[in-house]
Design a protein around this motif. Structure first.
Motif, short mmCIF file in Angstrom:
data_model
loop_
_atom_site.label_atom_id
_atom_site.label_comp_id
_atom_site.label_asym_id
_atom_site.label_seq_id
_atom_site.Cartn_x
_atom_site.Cartn_y
_atom_site.Cartn_z
N GLY A 82 9.96 5.46 1.03
CA GLY A 82 10.72 5.67 -0.16
C GLY A 82 10.97 4.60 -1.21
O GLY A 82 10.88 3.58 -0.70
N VAL A 83 11.32 4.87 -2.20
CA VAL A 83 11.72 3.99 -3.19
C VAL A 83 12.83 4.45 -4.13
O VAL A 83 12.92 5.60 -4.37
N GLU A 84 13.80 3.65 -4.33
CA GLU A 84 15.02 3.54 -4.97
C GLU A 84 14.93 2.98 -6.28
O GLU A 84 14.83 1.58 -6.11
N ILE A 85 14.91 3.45 -7.44
CA ILE A 85 14.87 2.42 -8.63
C ILE A 85 16.17 2.44 -9.12
O ILE A 85 17.04 3.52 -9.49
N GLU A 86 16.71 1.40 -9.43
CA GLU A 86 17.85 1.18 -10.05
C GLU A 86 17.77 0.66 -11.63
O GLU A 86 17.05 -0.32 -11.93
N ALA A 87 18.30 1.32 -12.29
CA ALA A 87 17.81 0.94 -13.97
C ALA A 87 18.91 1.28 -14.72
O ALA A 87 20.11 2.00 -14.40
N GLY A 88 18.84 1.06 -16.19
CA GLY A 88 19.78 1.18 -17.10
C GLY A 88 19.93 2.70 -17.55
O GLY A 88 19.13 3.50 -17.08
N TRP A 89 20.82 3.09 -18.37
CA TRP A 89 21.16 4.46 -18.69
C TRP A 89 19.89 4.90 -19.65
O TRP A 89 19.58 6.11 -19.38
N ALA A 115 0.75 -1.23 -0.12
CA ALA A 115 0.09 0.20 0.06
C ALA A 115 0.83 1.14 0.06
O ALA A 115 1.98 1.25 0.50
N ALA A 116 0.64 2.27 -0.79
CA ALA A 116 1.41 3.54 -0.90
C ALA A 116 1.60 4.03 0.40
O ALA A 116 2.68 4.62 0.87
N ARG A 117 0.47 3.97 1.33
CA ARG A 117 0.81 4.57 2.70
C ARG A 117 1.67 4.00 3.35
O ARG A 117 2.37 4.69 4.27
N ASP A 118 2.13 2.89 3.15
CA ASP A 118 3.24 2.38 3.92
C ASP A 118 4.60 2.43 3.23
O ASP A 118 5.54 1.90 3.87
N LEU A 136 9.84 0.79 3.79
CA LEU A 136 8.60 0.76 4.23
C LEU A 136 8.75 1.48 5.46
O LEU A 136 9.99 1.54 6.14
N ARG A 137 7.57 2.17 6.04
CA ARG A 137 7.79 2.99 7.25
C ARG A 137 8.10 2.04 8.72
O ARG A 137 8.41 2.72 9.60
N ASP A 138 8.00 0.78 8.60
CA ASP A 138 8.30 -0.08 9.52
C ASP A 138 9.61 -0.35 9.65
O ASP A 138 10.34 -1.08 10.56
N GLY A 139 10.48 0.24 8.78
CA GLY A 139 11.90 0.16 8.78
C GLY A 139 12.54 -0.92 7.74
O GLY A 139 13.67 -1.08 7.47
N SER A 140 11.73 -1.76 7.35
CA SER A 140 12.04 -2.91 6.45
C SER A 140 12.26 -2.62 4.99
O SER A 140 11.74 -1.46 4.69
#
Length: 446
Positions: A237-244, A231-234, A406-410
């Protein structure tokens, strides 16, 4: 098979394209214009090596062919010609779906075969179509609604060219290879060797089918976000690793508005939409849906970062280089490309630094490039051009990885997948097509 996802893309995009479709002419040319605008609206198309030919090949074949068998032949012929033109223009100012000029060729060939023109008349249809090839401007492609015209205008021109050729109009048959022709003006490094292999190398075999609306470079990103089940509320942050290519597209497509086209070109926005909705379909690209959810989308996208991973770039390069996609290129070609990019104020799109980082990160790619470099230094160059392409080995893959905090630290790590892409099992591609038809509201095949 190509017509099926094309029908889904058009059905899903008709609403977005409706205001512009009304200005199309009546008759088959107007129908092609409307279909091409609708099919590109949500970037939910199919594509091949090298070009998004379905926007023009499918509607032009359908508009002029008298039966399904003739339409299929016309589609395949258009794919083969336009894909080769895209390959010949690959190292130039335009790329990917922005190869507008290939739709002049695609529609001209499809319409010519649909009309039953002979080889001579078909050649003149192609020549007339490419007499005035379009040259789009990047600002009008990477976000505004004008992107919907990318295939529509040239496809209509190509279809008209076939009709004119049928009346006897002649064109310059050397319009592509002439020193002042298409290759000289629309490519930084012309590749005439890409026009061979007709009847032996089938680019239609390289078709890839997108399960999600959006650029090919972010399909795996969207798939990972949809598969997260979070769920978005949880989400912290997000890190996307992608190609050039994915990272470069994000930069080119940045803009202040939240339009469907902007989402199609943004890994960050597509990730935010997919996490908020739990899916990514044309319904989430409707302007009304984006307006209702704009604050949440923007807030979540602010917590999404995008980082270049050289190993993922290496995977993309291996998928094409190992299949012989650049066998005709030499060192002088690459040096010329760098110079032309600089002269065109496109320094930031030079693949040089990304290529070096990818080679440093991937031993397999490093060995491949090393063999190529040693061969070029010895003056070796594969003159076969497209005949060197192994379509069975080719993989047009753009992998990614999402690290969701996630907001719970995981932390959840999800590898992006690309179901339906080039070289994937036929059963999988068929399942993707059937899902698209159902979502797009197009009828399933009998």
């Amino acid at each position: 098979m190509q017509a099926l996802p094309g029908a889904a893309a058009r059905a899903a995009g008709e609403g977005a394209a409706a205001p512009y479709a009304e200005v199309g002419a009546e008759g088959p040319v107007g129908e092609i214009f409307r279909s091409a605008a609708a099919s590109i609206a949500h970037d939910w198309d199919d594509y091949l090596f090298m070009g998004h030919t379905g926007h023009s090949a499918v509607p032009a074949a359908a508009a002029f062919a008298a039966d399904e068998e003739r339409a299929l032949v016309a589609q395949v012929a258009a794919n083969e010609v336009a894909g080769r033109l895209g390959a010949s223009l690959f190292l130039g100012p335009h790329n990917g779906q922005f190869w507008a000029s290939i739709h002049c060729a695609s529609a001209a060939v499809a319409a010519a075969l649909g009309l039953g023109l002979d080889a001579d008349r078909t050649a003149h249809a192609l020549a007339v179509a490419l007499y005035q090839p379009p040259y789009g401007m990047w600002p009008g492609f990477m976000g505004p609604q004008s992107k919907l015209l990318t295939a529509a205008e040239p496809a209509a021109a190509g279809a008209r060219a076939a009709q004119l050729a049928a009346t006897g109009m002649a064109g310059a048959l050397d319009v592509i290879e002439h020193p002042r022709g298409v290759l000289a003006n629309l490519s930084f490094v012309p590749r005439p060797a890409m026009f061979g292999g007709l009847g032996s190398v089938w680019l239609t075999e390289t078709l890839a089918f997108k399960r999600l609306p959006g650029c090919a470079y972010l399909q795996s990103v969207g798939e990972a976000a949809c598969a997260a089940g979070i769920a978005a509320r949880d989400v912290e942050g997000v890190e996307i690793e992608a190609g050039w290519l994915t990272c470069e597209m994000e930069s080119l497509g940045a803009g202040p508005d939240l339009s469907p086209v902007r989402v199609n070109f943004s890994a960050r926005l597509s990730t935010a939409v997919a996490l908020l909705a739990g899916r990514l379909t044309p319904a989430e690209l409707e302007p009304a849906w984006l307006r209702r959810n704009e604050d949440e989308i923007r807030a979540l996208a602010e917590r999404v970062t995008l980082r270049h991973d050289p190993e993922l770039t290496a995977a993309t390069l291996r998928g094409t280089l190992e299949a012989g996609a650049s066998a005709d290129l030499g060192l002088r070609d690459l040096l010329r490309l760098r110079r032309r990019l600089r002269d065109a104020n496109m320094r930031e799109t030079s693949p040089g630094p990304a290529l070096l980082r990818a080679a440093a990160a991937d031993p397999r790619l490093r060995r491949l490039l090393g063999r190529m470099l040693r061969g070029r230094l010895r003056g070796e160059r594969d003159e076969r051009g497209i005949d060197a392409l192994d379509t069975e080995a080719l993989r047009m893959t753009f992998p990614s990885r999402l690290r969701i905090r996630l907001r719970d630290g995981s932390v959840r790590v999800i590898e992006g997948d690309e179901p339906g892409s080039c070289g994937r099992p036929l059963e999988e591609q068929r399942a993707v097509v059937e899902e698209k038809l159902a979502l797009g509201g197009a009828p399933l095949p009998a």
